[in-house]
Motif scaffolding. Sequence first.
Motif, PDB file in Angstrom:
ATOM      1  N   PHE A 241      62.417  72.647  39.821  1.00  0.00           N
ATOM      2  CA  PHE A 241      63.415  73.882  40.076  1.00  0.00           C
ATOM      3  C   PHE A 241      62.109  74.966  40.336  1.00  0.00           C
ATOM      4  CE2 PHE A 241      66.271  71.177  37.882  1.00  0.00           C
ATOM      5  CZ  PHE A 241      67.551  71.682  38.448  1.00  0.00           C
TER       6      PHE A 241
ATOM      7  N   VAL B 129      66.746  80.984  40.929  1.00  0.00           N
ATOM      8  CA  VAL B 129      67.332  79.524  40.673  1.00  0.00           C
ATOM      9  C   VAL B 129      67.750  79.171  39.387  1.00  0.00           C
ATOM     10  CG1 VAL B 129      66.715  77.054  41.132  1.00  0.00           C
ATOM     11  CG2 VAL B 129      65.876  78.712  42.769  1.00  0.00           C
TER      12      VAL B 129
ATOM     13  N   VAL C 117      73.704  76.896  35.178  1.00  0.00           N
ATOM     14  CA  VAL C 117      72.727  76.143  35.453  1.00  0.00           C
ATOM     15  C   VAL C 117      72.188  75.127  34.279  1.00  0.00           C
ATOM     16  CG1 VAL C 117      70.564  77.787  34.632  1.00  0.00           C
ATOM     17  CG2 VAL C 117      70.458  76.339  36.442  1.00  0.00           C
TER      18      VAL C 117
ATOM     19  N   ALA D 248      74.491  72.302  34.684  1.00  0.00           N
ATOM     20  CA  ALA D 248      74.230  71.419  35.668  1.00  0.00           C
ATOM     21  C   ALA D 248      72.686  70.436  35.200  1.00  0.00           C
ATOM     22  CB  ALA D 248      73.947  72.428  36.887  1.00  0.00           C
TER      23      ALA D 248
ATOM     24  N   ILE E 213      64.508  72.460  44.203  1.00  0.00           N
ATOM     25  CA  ILE E 213      65.694  73.350  44.204  1.00  0.00           C
ATOM     26  C   ILE E 213      65.066  74.826  44.564  1.00  0.00           C
ATOM     27  CG2 ILE E 213      67.933  74.018  43.157  1.00  0.00           C
ATOM     28  CD1 ILE E 213      67.420  71.101  43.472  1.00  0.00           C
TER      29      ILE E 213
ATOM     30  N   PHE F 181      69.241  77.138  47.207  1.00  0.00           N
ATOM     31  CA  PHE F 181      70.342  77.599  46.328  1.00  0.00           C
ATOM     32  C   PHE F 181      70.507  79.155  47.067  1.00  0.00           C
ATOM     33  CE2 PHE F 181      71.370  80.386  42.595  1.00  0.00           C
ATOM     34  CZ  PHE F 181      72.502  79.698  42.144  1.00  0.00           C
TER      35      PHE F 181
ATOM     36  N   THR G 205      76.544  77.518  44.054  1.00  0.00           N
ATOM     37  CA  THR G 205      76.996  77.535  42.609  1.00  0.00           C
ATOM     38  C   THR G 205      76.317  76.266  42.193  1.00  0.00           C
ATOM     39  OG1 THR G 205      78.804  77.205  41.072  1.00  0.00           O
ATOM     40  CG2 THR G 205      79.215  76.362  43.245  1.00  0.00           C
ATOM     41  N   MET G 206      75.799  76.280  40.735  1.00  0.00           N
ATOM     42  CA  MET G 206      74.981  75.316  40.337  1.00  0.00           C
ATOM     43  C   MET G 206      75.962  74.067  39.795  1.00  0.00           C
ATOM     44  SD  MET G 206      71.847  75.506  40.219  1.00  0.00           S
ATOM     45  CE  MET G 206      70.314  76.445  40.904  1.00  0.00           C
TER      46      MET G 206
ATOM     47  N   LEU H 217      75.679  71.093  41.854  1.00  0.00           N
ATOM     48  CA  LEU H 217      74.064  70.387  42.098  1.00  0.00           C
ATOM     49  C   LEU H 217      74.148  68.842  41.762  1.00  0.00           C
ATOM     50  CD1 LEU H 217      71.351  70.662  42.761  1.00  0.00           C
ATOM     51  CD2 LEU H 217      70.801  71.251  40.497  1.00  0.00           C
TER      52      LEU H 217
END
Length: 221
Positions: free
Chosen positions: A8, A13, A91, A94, A163, A183, A209-210, A213
Amino acid sequence: MPPGLVIFDCDGVLVDSETISLSVMLSVLAEAGCVLTVQEGYAHFLGKSLGSVGEWLKRERGVTLTDALLAEMRHRLLSRFEADLQPIPGVAEAITALDLPVCVASSSQPDRIRLSLRVTGLLPLFEPQIFSATMVANGKPAPDLFLLAARTLGVDPADCVVIEDSPAGLTAARAAGMRAVGFVGGAHAEPANLRLEVEKLAPESIIDTMADLPAVLRGLG
């Protein structure tokens, strides 16, 4: 097989920091006599290391990021982060749902990354797997940082998924031989014209949108 590692980016993000960061940077630069528009800021600074930003300012605007300018920028930015920084919605949920090895690889300095993750409650999800552009010779869009993360954690780059929200980060992922998910759900997405810029680089998927994911990564596996 699922990805061996999900890498990430941090700003834009994991944490919704890009509008704050750009506001502070443009304000400090304007006080130093270098006036840039928001659009110029996103075009030339988004996702890039401070070294890359400094090189661009020196080359294109004749401005040197002196120690005094950097100290003022840092002071204002960290104060704003402590007061206002929020995580990207959904997040944490996710990441928990992924049930995969994760790390952070960011252009920011290590203490700024940790502060960002701490104030948004995300630090326990990543510590100690945090990688900063200060650890490599060349920041994004070079692949060095992503390759360092993969090498340190013992994962083949081809088994990594990045990501990212920035063209610089997506370019770095491709150069590292990694798959990428773009993202475009941060607060900066509209003023940065982010979806269009991300689409140009054709990542494996683009999400805003997370919550999407986990399913996207299962599809990549």
